[in-house]
Design an enzyme around this catalytic site. Structure first.
Site, PDB file in Angstrom:
ATOM      1  N   HIS A   1      -3.530   3.427  -6.071  1.00 44.20           N
ATOM      2  CA  HIS A   1      -3.905   2.148  -5.452  1.00 44.20           C
ATOM      3  C   HIS A   1      -4.145   1.062  -6.494  1.00 44.20           C
ATOM      4  O   HIS A   1      -4.068  -0.133  -6.185  1.00 44.20           O
ATOM      5  CB  HIS A   1      -5.154   2.322  -4.582  1.00 44.20           C
TER       6      HIS A   1
ATOM      7  N   HIS B   1      -3.586  -9.379   2.543  1.00 42.68           N
ATOM      8  CA  HIS B   1      -5.037  -9.546   2.514  1.00 42.68           C
ATOM      9  C   HIS B   1      -5.434 -10.659   3.472  1.00 42.68           C
ATOM     10  O   HIS B   1      -4.797 -11.705   3.530  1.00 42.68           O
ATOM     11  CB  HIS B   1      -5.513  -9.888   1.101  1.00 42.68           C
TER      12      HIS B   1
ATOM     13  N   ARG C   1      -1.537  -1.590  -6.757  1.00 43.75           N
ATOM     14  CA  ARG C   1      -1.646  -2.752  -5.857  1.00 43.75           C
ATOM     15  C   ARG C   1      -2.509  -3.833  -6.513  1.00 43.75           C
ATOM     16  O   ARG C   1      -2.209  -5.022  -6.413  1.00 43.75           O
ATOM     17  CB  ARG C   1      -2.225  -2.307  -4.518  1.00 43.75           C
TER      18      ARG C   1
ATOM     19  N   ARG D   1       0.843  -1.194   0.000  1.00 44.29           N
ATOM     20  CA  ARG D   1       0.000   0.000   0.000  1.00 44.29           C
ATOM     21  C   ARG D   1       0.880   1.246   0.000  1.00 44.29           C
ATOM     22  O   ARG D   1       2.022   1.215   0.455  1.00 44.29           O
ATOM     23  CB  ARG D   1      -0.916   0.015   1.222  1.00 44.29           C
TER      24      ARG D   1
ATOM     25  N   TYR E   1      -9.465  -7.553  -5.243  1.00 46.60           N
ATOM     26  CA  TYR E   1      -8.295  -6.862  -5.766  1.00 46.60           C
ATOM     27  C   TYR E   1      -7.678  -7.563  -6.970  1.00 46.60           C
ATOM     28  O   TYR E   1      -6.838  -7.003  -7.652  1.00 46.60           O
ATOM     29  CB  TYR E   1      -7.223  -6.753  -4.673  1.00 46.60           C
TER      30      TYR E   1
ATOM     31  N   LYS F   1      -2.206  -1.669   7.686  1.00 47.23           N
ATOM     32  CA  LYS F   1      -3.601  -1.226   7.748  1.00 47.23           C
ATOM     33  C   LYS F   1      -4.413  -2.063   8.722  1.00 47.23           C
ATOM     34  O   LYS F   1      -5.258  -1.540   9.455  1.00 47.23           O
ATOM     35  CB  LYS F   1      -4.214  -1.298   6.348  1.00 47.23           C
TER      36      LYS F   1
END
Length: 332
Positions: free
Chosen positions: A284, A310, A287, A204, A319, A229
């Site tokens: 983003h 994740h 990613r 990220r 994603y 995160k």
């Protein structure tokens, strides 16, 4: 048994009706109402619950506001988490809403729904609203299990959550990567290095910009992320390209890997994207691109999850957007 008696103030003026419920094995319950009808209805409910063995003490929830619980939740839950800065903001936003003035026992699904409509009017997206609701729901769970409010129902479970939009499936196509990096190099070599590093590691933006040299092990080709995160420590392996990016960087006296901050990257990336004539590309999305490339290289779900951080397959599915033509090649 229940009894209903008149209630008077100090001057002897009648101000309402006091309901009292006494039953063996339970603490006495008292409450004053403006009308006898309300007092009788309340006493009937309490007496029935005691008879059926389902009564729970409501005193705590009836005497504590949501705002007070938000303060307690902030101190006992949020501030003890790693990476809880976003939740601090959520707590503060809940505290300024009308719902915060209600007693916990009085918060209904309609109050939560009204707060959701206010958020929508403020321009908050579905995912942001769902995150606010998740915090409120967890607060009610904690209040019920840890704070002596066992009689509480969770009002968040009574409202319909906003539907999430379909996840972005933006991938770099044709020569977009080359054009983007060329535009970045024309601005600053470091922004080009950051973009390359993002594509190679699936990290990220905040994780990249927060890197320090003491977390980089060039011998083992890894970067250790202590603050992520989701609050979980993660060790990211470096590809040959990612290794070269770091190996070629100068060392700063402050220990940070990059000079750029978040606003600087945001501006530089926007300028580079315009110069490269690339539309609808967010930082983003790099990613997304990196995660998809890991799958295309043959990594399995557990391996990709270990690299990207994740937590669930559902998050990875959101994603990861594999190119159909590459899947055809693997099918043979």
């Amino acid at each position: 048994m229940a009894s209903i008696t008149p209630s008077y103030d100090r001057e002897g003026e009648h101000i309402g009706w006091k309901a009292s419920v006494r039953k063996r094995g339970y603490p006495p319950q008292y409450r004053t109402f403006r009308t006898r009808k309300d007092a009788e209805a309340w006493a009937l409910v309490i007496e029935s619950e005691m008879t059926r063995g389902v009564w729970r003490d409501r005193a705590e929830s009836e005497g504590t506001t949501l705002a007070e619980c938000l303060d307690r939740y902030l101190a006992e839950i949020v501030l003890t988490k790693k990476g809880g800065r976003r939740e601090v903001d959520y707590v503060r936003q809940w505290k300024v809403r009308p719902i915060a003035h209600l007693y916990m026992s009085s918060v209904m699904g309609k109050d939560v729904a009204r707060a959701m409509k206010d958020m929508e009017a403020e321009g908050k997206g579905p995912n942001t609203i769902r995150l606010h609701l998740a915090l409120l729901s967890h607060l009610f769970k904690v209040a019920r299990t840890d704070w002596g409010m066992e009689a509480l129902d969770n009002p968040v479970g009574l409202v319909r959550k906003p539907k999430l939009p379909q996840g972005r499936d933006r991938r770099l196509v044709e020569d977009e990567e080359a054009r983007l990096l060329a535009a970045c190099r024309a601005i600053n070599l470091e922004i080009a290095a950051i973009v390359t590093f993002a594509i190679e590691t699936a990290m990220r933006q905040g994780e990249i910009l927060g890197m320090t040299w003491d977390a980089v092990d060039l011998q083992r080709c890894t970067v250790t992320l202590r603050q992520t995160k989701n609050g979980t420590k993660r060790v990211v392996p470096l590809s040959n390209t990612a290794f070269q990016v770091l190996a070629n960087l100068p060392r700063q006296l402050n220990g940070r890997v990059w000079e750029y901050g978040q606003e600087g990257v945001k501006y530089a990336f926007s300028v580079a994207r315009r110069k490269a004539e690339i539309k609808d590309l967010h930082f983003h999305d790099l990613r997304h691109e990196a995660t998809s490339r890991l799958f295309e290289k043959g990594f399995n779900t557990m391996e990709v999850s270990a690299i990207t951080g994740h937590k669930t397959l559902q998050m990875l599915k959101r994603y990861t957007h594999l190119k159909a033509e590459d899947l055809v090649k693997r099918l043979g």
